[in-house]
Design an enzyme around this catalytic site. Structure first.
Site, PDB file in Angstrom:
ATOM      1  N   TYR A  88       0.838  -1.205   0.000  1.00  0.00           N
ATOM      2  CA  TYR A  88       0.000   0.000   0.000  1.00  0.00           C
ATOM      3  C   TYR A  88       0.868   1.248   0.000  1.00  0.00           C
ATOM      4  O   TYR A  88       2.046   1.229   0.386  1.00  0.00           O
ATOM      5  CB  TYR A  88      -0.926   0.017   1.220  1.00  0.00           C
ATOM      6  CG  TYR A  88      -0.183   0.249   2.513  1.00  0.00           C
ATOM      7  CD1 TYR A  88       0.022   1.552   2.994  1.00  0.00           C
ATOM      8  CD2 TYR A  88       0.323  -0.822   3.248  1.00  0.00           C
ATOM      9  CE1 TYR A  88       0.726   1.764   4.159  1.00  0.00           C
ATOM     10  CE2 TYR A  88       1.026  -0.610   4.409  1.00  0.00           C
ATOM     11  CZ  TYR A  88       1.226   0.678   4.874  1.00  0.00           C
ATOM     12  OH  TYR A  88       1.936   0.898   6.032  1.00  0.00           O
ATOM     13  N   PHE A 138       2.266   9.641   3.818  1.00  0.00           N
ATOM     14  CA  PHE A 138       2.597   9.473   5.223  1.00  0.00           C
ATOM     15  C   PHE A 138       3.109   8.073   5.547  1.00  0.00           C
ATOM     16  O   PHE A 138       3.671   7.857   6.613  1.00  0.00           O
ATOM     17  CB  PHE A 138       1.394   9.819   6.120  1.00  0.00           C
ATOM     18  CG  PHE A 138       0.187   8.938   5.913  1.00  0.00           C
ATOM     19  CD1 PHE A 138       0.080   7.709   6.571  1.00  0.00           C
ATOM     20  CD2 PHE A 138      -0.846   9.334   5.076  1.00  0.00           C
ATOM     21  CE1 PHE A 138      -1.036   6.920   6.410  1.00  0.00           C
ATOM     22  CE2 PHE A 138      -1.953   8.536   4.905  1.00  0.00           C
ATOM     23  CZ  PHE A 138      -2.065   7.314   5.558  1.00  0.00           C
TER      24      PHE A 138
END
Length: 584
Positions: A75, A85
């Protein structure tokens, strides 16, 4: 890659090593995906606030993620403005977790449900299904919407078992893999997403191992059972039956499902003996081979998967050997016993009765060998000529003997019926003096005690025929010969040691009769004229089947003691006066 596949590496083998303990990733990087006790508002179903976009869906999707499954996925996590992030790619490893067990933020737990392996989803998770109003200090601000670009790599459940899909099975399957069998197979090893991690094809060498005794990972041990030689199957193994949480420390990550595309080439058990299949058995089989016999046979030799590695036919020459005496591999020594001439049989030989673990030349180690043989002939060094009389005339009182002049027809062939020669094709008889060395010894023996008009079959072993060398381009080496013979004429020969005999009493003045001019010397011309005259009148007889002039010349030479080209009365002697020479 190492010489042994990661998914089939026995403990204690050269390619096996202990698995190192996994190194956990930094805790801060796990925060976006972990629940961390933050309460979020749960929406029914996916909820209107959780958005899932299926960007890429594979054509085949045999199974989708359900609650309780364990998944491995990559991911990239970003904020709505595109700032990243977190990313599993940056850590170089997938994120591995159970779904639906509270180990993920609520939005991710829901977003993963229904995914296929190799599916890519883009997910927007509202803060109430992520980290809410608290966020994660220094990582996720409060009330943050999170975007995740997800690629599912692996999927399994603790209740899974090994899955086997056979996509090719041969028509004939006389035997299947059982526990303790030794197998040779090729494979491609991939992860569930199709990524190749190992292949025996790339090493150009089969993987060879025992099945069911702990030399393989448990899933492969189970997945190979029941396979036939030539069969191809897909074996899918969950990680707890493969390399588990730790992987193999190098090529296989922890908690990875493994997929093996397997083609079985060979199969045997150390307790196996040879197997013999009779393909063709001639109606008549007067004798079967036994230890000590010398065989000539053709063969095609292949591996168990049908790969041809040798053939006598390609060399256009039989393989010739003694059997039962260690001249050939043990399995062939045994498999050639009890054969008939003309028989065809298939002999399957396990490696411990062939070339063992090392193999030889283009024969792999631990290979089962299959020989399709055709027996051309065999004999024993103690064999003699075999004579079968097929027809005898009623009047059979005069039998052939040494010195007789014989005229006969013959058909000559090998034991398998291959025609070699025939006087019938030439339109004339074959004529010999029996016992004079004009034919091979076996034929000389086969023509003895035969009467005119008789027909017989004479089988001659090679040591009484043309031996190991044979006749170039005509008779193979070490060949047993078969002659069908018909004796057409017989002229009785002279007593042994004589080339000329008198049919009447010998004149006491023989020298004077030969020496017509009375000069006391007989020349070759005088001698020859006299002998031929005696033969023509029936008073004398020359040995039949030889050149008459040559016989007479030899007789004259024997009388000419001093070699001066003339015979005197002192030199002239009859046979009974000089036993050392063939004279008068």
């Amino acid at each position: 890659m190492a010489a042994l596949p990661r998914a089939a590496r026995p403990r204690g083998s050269p390619g096996w090593r202990p698995r190192p303990p996994p190194s956990p990733p930094p805790p801060s990087l796990l925060l976006p995906l972990l629940l961390l006790g933050v309460a979020g508002r749960t929406a029914p179903g996916l909820g209107p606030e959780l958005q899932v976009e299926r960007r890429s869906v594979p054509e085949q999707c045999p199974r989708t993620v359900r609650a309780g499954d364990f998944v491995r996925y990559h991911y990239v996590g970003t904020f709505p403005d595109g700032r990243k992030f977190d990313s599993s790619y940056d850590r170089g490893s997938t994120f591995n977790v159970f779904v639906g067990k509270g180990q993920l933020i609520a939005g991710m737990d829901k977003a993963l449900v229904g995914m296929c392996v190799n599916e890519r989803r883009f997910v927007k998770i509202p803060p109430q299904l992520a980290y809410g109003s608290e966020g994660v200090p220094d990582v996720v601000p409060p009330d943050s919407v999170l975007h995740f670009d997800i690629l599912l790599m692996d999927l399994w459940n603790s209740e899974d078992q090994v899955q086997v899909h056979t996509y090719f099975k041969p028509a004939n399957c006389s035997r299947m893999i059982q526990v303790s069998d030794f197998v040779r197979y090729h494979y491609n090893g991939t992860f569930l997403d199709g990524t190749l991690f190992d292949s025996s094809h790339n090493r150009m060498k089969t993987y060879d191992t025992y099945v069911g005794i702990g030399w393989l990972i448990p899933g492969m041990d189970r997945g190979l059972l029941g396979m036939c030689v030539g069969e191809k199957r897909i074996i899918t193994i969950p990680p707890f039956l493969a390399y588990g949480e730790d992987g193999d420390g190098k090529d296989i990550p922890g908690q990875a499902s493994l997929v093996f595309d397997v083609a079985l080439l060979d199969l045997h058990n150390p307790k196996d003996s040879i197997t013999v299949e009779n393909v063709f058995l001639p109606e008549e089989c007067e004798r079967r081979s036994r230890p000590g016999d010398f065989l000539r046979y053709h063969y095609n030799a292949s591996l168990l998967d049908g790969t041809l590695f040798d053939s006598s036919y390609s060399r256009n020459r039989t393989f010739d050997t003694y059997i039962g005496q260690g001249y050939v591999i043990a399995g062939m020594d045994e498999g050639l016993l009890g054969v008939c001439v003309g028989e065809r049989r298939r002999i399957t030989i396990p490696p411990h009765l062939a070339y063992g673990e090392e193999g030889r030349g283009n024969i792999p180690g631990s290979a089962v060998l299959v020989f399709d043989i055709h027996v051309i002939d065999f004999h024993n060094p103690s064999d003699t000529v075999n004579i079968t009389s097929r027809f005898k005339p009623d009047n059979c009182s005069v039998l052939s003997k040494k010195g007789d002049y014989l005229k006969y027809h013959y058909n000559a062939s090998l034991m398998d019926g291959t025609r070699l020669d025939s006087t019938l094709n030439l339109g004339k008889t074959y004529n010999i003096v029996l016992g004079s060395g004009q034919v091979v010894l076996g034929m000389d023996m086969g023509l003895r005690d035969m009467c005119v008009g008789e027909k017989r079959t004479v089988v001659i072993p090679p040591h009484l025929g043309y031996g190991e060398a044979g006749v170039a381009g005509e008779v193979p080496g070490s060949a047993v010969l078969v002659f069908d013979i018909e004796l057409l004429d017989l002229v009785s020969g002279l007593p042994e040691g004589y080339m000329f005999i008198w049919n009447e009493e010998v004149s006491p003045n023989l020298f004077e009769e030969i020496d017509k001019n009375g000069n006391g010397e007989v020349l070759l011309e005088e001698f020859s004229e006299y002998i031929h005259a005696q033969v023509a009148s029936g008073k004398g007889k020359l040995a039949p089947g030889f050149d008459a002039d040559m016989i007479v010349k030899n007789m004259f030479t024997n009388q000419d003691r001093n070699g001066d080209g003339k015979v005197t009365a002192e030199e002239f002697k009859l046979k009974d006066q000089e036993a050392r020479h063939d004279e008068l």
